[in-house]
Write an enzyme that holds these catalytic residues in place. Structure first.
Site, short mmCIF file in Angstrom:
data_model
loop_
_atom_site.label_atom_id
_atom_site.label_comp_id
_atom_site.label_asym_id
_atom_site.label_seq_id
_atom_site.Cartn_x
_atom_site.Cartn_y
_atom_site.Cartn_z
N GLN A 1 -0.72 44.56 83.38
CA GLN A 1 -0.54 43.72 82.39
C GLN A 1 -0.36 42.34 83.02
O GLN A 1 -0.83 41.26 82.23
CB GLN A 1 1.09 44.26 81.80
N VAL B 1 10.38 49.89 90.49
CA VAL B 1 10.60 48.84 91.53
C VAL B 1 11.28 47.87 91.02
O VAL B 1 11.95 46.96 91.80
CB VAL B 1 9.59 48.54 92.62
N HIS C 1 8.39 46.23 79.07
CA HIS C 1 8.80 47.35 78.68
C HIS C 1 10.47 47.29 78.96
O HIS C 1 10.72 46.58 79.99
CB HIS C 1 8.18 48.29 79.43
N GLY D 1 -3.46 46.81 79.92
CA GLY D 1 -3.84 45.41 80.43
C GLY D 1 -5.15 45.06 80.22
O GLY D 1 -5.75 43.99 79.61
N GLU E 1 5.87 59.26 75.08
CA GLU E 1 5.16 59.71 76.30
C GLU E 1 5.51 60.87 76.79
O GLU E 1 4.66 61.63 77.30
CB GLU E 1 5.00 58.53 77.53
N GLU F 1 -13.34 73.54 74.73
CA GLU F 1 -12.56 73.94 73.59
C GLU F 1 -11.03 73.13 73.54
O GLU F 1 -10.57 72.83 72.62
CB GLU F 1 -12.44 75.46 73.24
P1 NDP Z 1 0.96 47.72 87.77
O1 NDP Z 1 1.42 48.96 88.54
O2 NDP Z 1 -0.48 47.58 87.27
O3 NDP Z 1 0.87 46.43 88.69
C1 NDP Z 1 2.12 46.20 89.37
C2 NDP Z 1 2.05 44.82 90.04
O4 NDP Z 1 3.24 44.77 90.89
C3 NDP Z 1 0.89 44.56 90.81
O5 NDP Z 1 0.47 43.21 91.09
C4 NDP Z 1 1.71 45.08 92.38
O6 NDP Z 1 1.17 44.50 93.66
C5 NDP Z 1 3.14 44.75 92.32
N1 NDP Z 1 3.95 45.34 93.08
C6 NDP Z 1 4.27 46.81 93.00
N2 NDP Z 1 5.21 47.22 93.76
C7 NDP Z 1 5.59 46.33 94.36
C8 NDP Z 1 6.75 45.83 95.35
N3 NDP Z 1 7.15 47.07 95.78
N4 NDP Z 1 6.80 44.65 95.62
C9 NDP Z 1 6.16 43.76 95.26
N5 NDP Z 1 5.19 43.89 94.28
C10 NDP Z 1 4.84 45.04 93.65
O7 NDP Z 1 1.90 47.59 86.54
P2 NDP Z 1 1.67 47.55 84.95
O8 NDP Z 1 1.10 46.20 84.68
O9 NDP Z 1 1.18 48.79 84.61
O10 NDP Z 1 3.21 47.60 84.37
C11 NDP Z 1 3.86 46.48 84.34
C12 NDP Z 1 5.03 46.47 83.11
O11 NDP Z 1 4.24 46.30 81.99
C13 NDP Z 1 5.66 47.54 83.43
O12 NDP Z 1 7.22 47.27 83.02
C14 NDP Z 1 5.14 48.39 82.18
O13 NDP Z 1 6.14 49.49 81.72
C15 NDP Z 1 4.71 47.61 81.28
N6 NDP Z 1 3.76 48.15 80.47
C16 NDP Z 1 2.46 48.62 80.95
C17 NDP Z 1 1.46 48.95 80.14
C18 NDP Z 1 0.28 49.44 80.80
O14 NDP Z 1 -0.49 49.91 79.98
N7 NDP Z 1 -0.20 49.45 82.14
C19 NDP Z 1 1.32 48.79 78.70
C20 NDP Z 1 2.82 48.11 78.31
C21 NDP Z 1 3.87 47.82 79.17
P3 NDP Z 1 0.33 45.11 94.73
O15 NDP Z 1 -1.31 45.15 94.07
O16 NDP Z 1 0.25 44.38 95.99
O17 NDP Z 1 0.77 46.70 95.08
MG MG Z 2 4.33 53.36 76.54
#
Ligand code: NDP
Ligand code: MG
Length: 334
Positions: A29, A86, A109, A135, A196, A228
């Site tokens: 996202q 997290v 979310h 995203g 979900e 199937e």
């Molecule tokens: P992603 O897992 O794609 O992205 C996570 C991001 O957070 C990355 O930039 C990652 O960095 C960073 N990150 C992860 N762990 C840590 C940590 N411990 N400390 C610091 N940075 C960290 O997340 P999404 O985009 O899927 O989800 C984000 C939000 O959007 C959530 O609330 C989700 O529910 C919501 N959402 C997601 C959808 C989707 O389709 N994906 C749809 C609608 C809502 P690094 O690369 O360094 O790990």
């Molecule tokens: Mg959903």
């Protein structure tokens, strides 16, 4: 009651012109929303830890990513786009102390806000703008001139101004082109988890595995069972997507339609519906949230073990082999 839906004309992008939007996390996202907002003329900064591909991606898109706490401090609107599991810890350790009155704390979310893991300080409103798609689609639809529909909600006691900023934000990511549905944190969180668990991920995966297992145990070839019970599901879902159950039933044979009406209700029975109600109740009472939060506190041991076992299911083995033979499928391996 029909939902309120907002479109381009209901949103004023100029409300954001003197605001800094901090996008925390450059994942699915984060990368999409940040780039769309930037292309819409907004001031966007990125909080992203260094050392991984997402940091480099943000740099390659022309951003200068900074630590999460620094971005949280500089932003007027602070959008937490980190993985849900997290967010609570990162919020308490790196974000909360950097917020000042008048800031707006955003998310895509409502899980953490609704279940009390992210609690805004005095004077900070919460705002949800949630694209109803992954995203990469949020980005590709925007660049193609469209937009993924979004949900909007504001937290308890949020001002009318916060909602207007939310609509402007939704316009900035392209959401008002597709339509922005008004909801609440509770409704978004609870329906998202329910969907979900019961239908999209939990329900469908179990249904596919159970159908596959039944055929294979009865002595049919696993390749046939795969086609199937899994492969053809996409063809059916595409019909749902275009024209609902009616269009699917119009398109399939009369034999398939008759089997649907007479056998389907024997699969999803009164017992299944009662279980759905119990699952919904666990979501509403916070039992599911508590289970998932505690699971992560324990290093997600059971989650990781289940993931490993599920990856070894026979349908995955046959599926991998068959997909590699279907050149038109953009096949993926995890
Ligand atoms: P992603 O897992 O794609 O992205 C996570 C991001 O957070 C990355 O930039 C990652 O960095 C960073 N990150 C992860 N762990 C840590 C940590 N411990 N400390 C610091 N940075 C960290 O997340 P999404 O985009 O899927 O989800 C984000 C939000 O959007 C959530 O609330 C989700 O529910 C919501 N959402 C997601 C959808 C989707 O389709 N994906 C749809 C609608 C809502 P690094 O690369 O360094 O790990
Ligand atoms: Mg959903």
């Amino acid at each position: 009651m029909a939902a309120t839906i907002y479109y381009d004309n209901d949103a004023d992008l100029s409300l954001l012109k003197d605001k800094t939007i901090a996008i925390l996390g450059y994942g699915s996202q984060g990368h999409a929303q940040a780039q769309n907002l930037k292309d819409s003329g907004c001031n966007v900064i990125i909080g992203q830890r260094p050392g991984g591909p997402n940091y480099d991606l943000a740099v390659s898109h022309g951003f200068s990513p900074m630590p999460i706490d620094e971005a949280a401090e500089k932003g007027d609107l602070i959008n937490i786009l980190l993985p849900d599991e997290v967010q609570g810890d990162l919020y308490r350790d790196h974000i909360r102390g950097k917020l000042s009155p008048g800031n707006i704390l955003m998310c895509s979310h409502g899980f953490n806000v609704h279940f009390g893991q992210v609690e805004p300080p005095q004077g900070v409103d919460t705002l949800l703008v949630a694209p109803k798609g992954p995203g990469h689609l949020v980005r590709s639809e925007y660049t193609a001139g469209g937009g993924v529909p979004c949900l909007i909600a504001t937290g308890d006691s949020a001002s009318e101004e916060t909602k207007k900023l939310g609509l402007a934000y939704a316009k900035g990511i392209g959401g008002t082109r597709g339509g922005v549905i008004e909801t609440t944190f509770a409704e978004e969180t609870e329906t998202d988890l329910f969907g979900e668990q019961v239908v999209l991920c939990g329900g469908v995966s179990e249904l596919v595995k159970a159908g596959f297992d039944t055929l294979v145990e009865a002595g049919y070839q696993p390749e046939m069972a795969y086609f199937e019970c899994m492969h053809e599901l996409k063809l059916i879902v595409d019909l749902f997507y275009q024209g609902g159950l009616n269009y699917m039933r119009y398109s399939v044979s009369n034999t398939a339609e008759y089997g649907d009406y007479t056998r389907g209700p024997r699969i999803v029975t009164d017992e299944t519906r009662a279980e759905m109600k119990r699952i919904l109740n666990e979501i509403r009472t916070g039992k599911f949230a508590r289970d998932w939060i505690l699971e992560n506190r324990g290093g997600a041991a059971s989650f990781k073990a289940t993931r490993r076992l599920e990856r070894q299911h026979a349908i995955e083995e046959v599926g991998k082999r068959l997909r590699s033979l279907m050149s038109w499928i953009d096949s993926k391996e995890v």
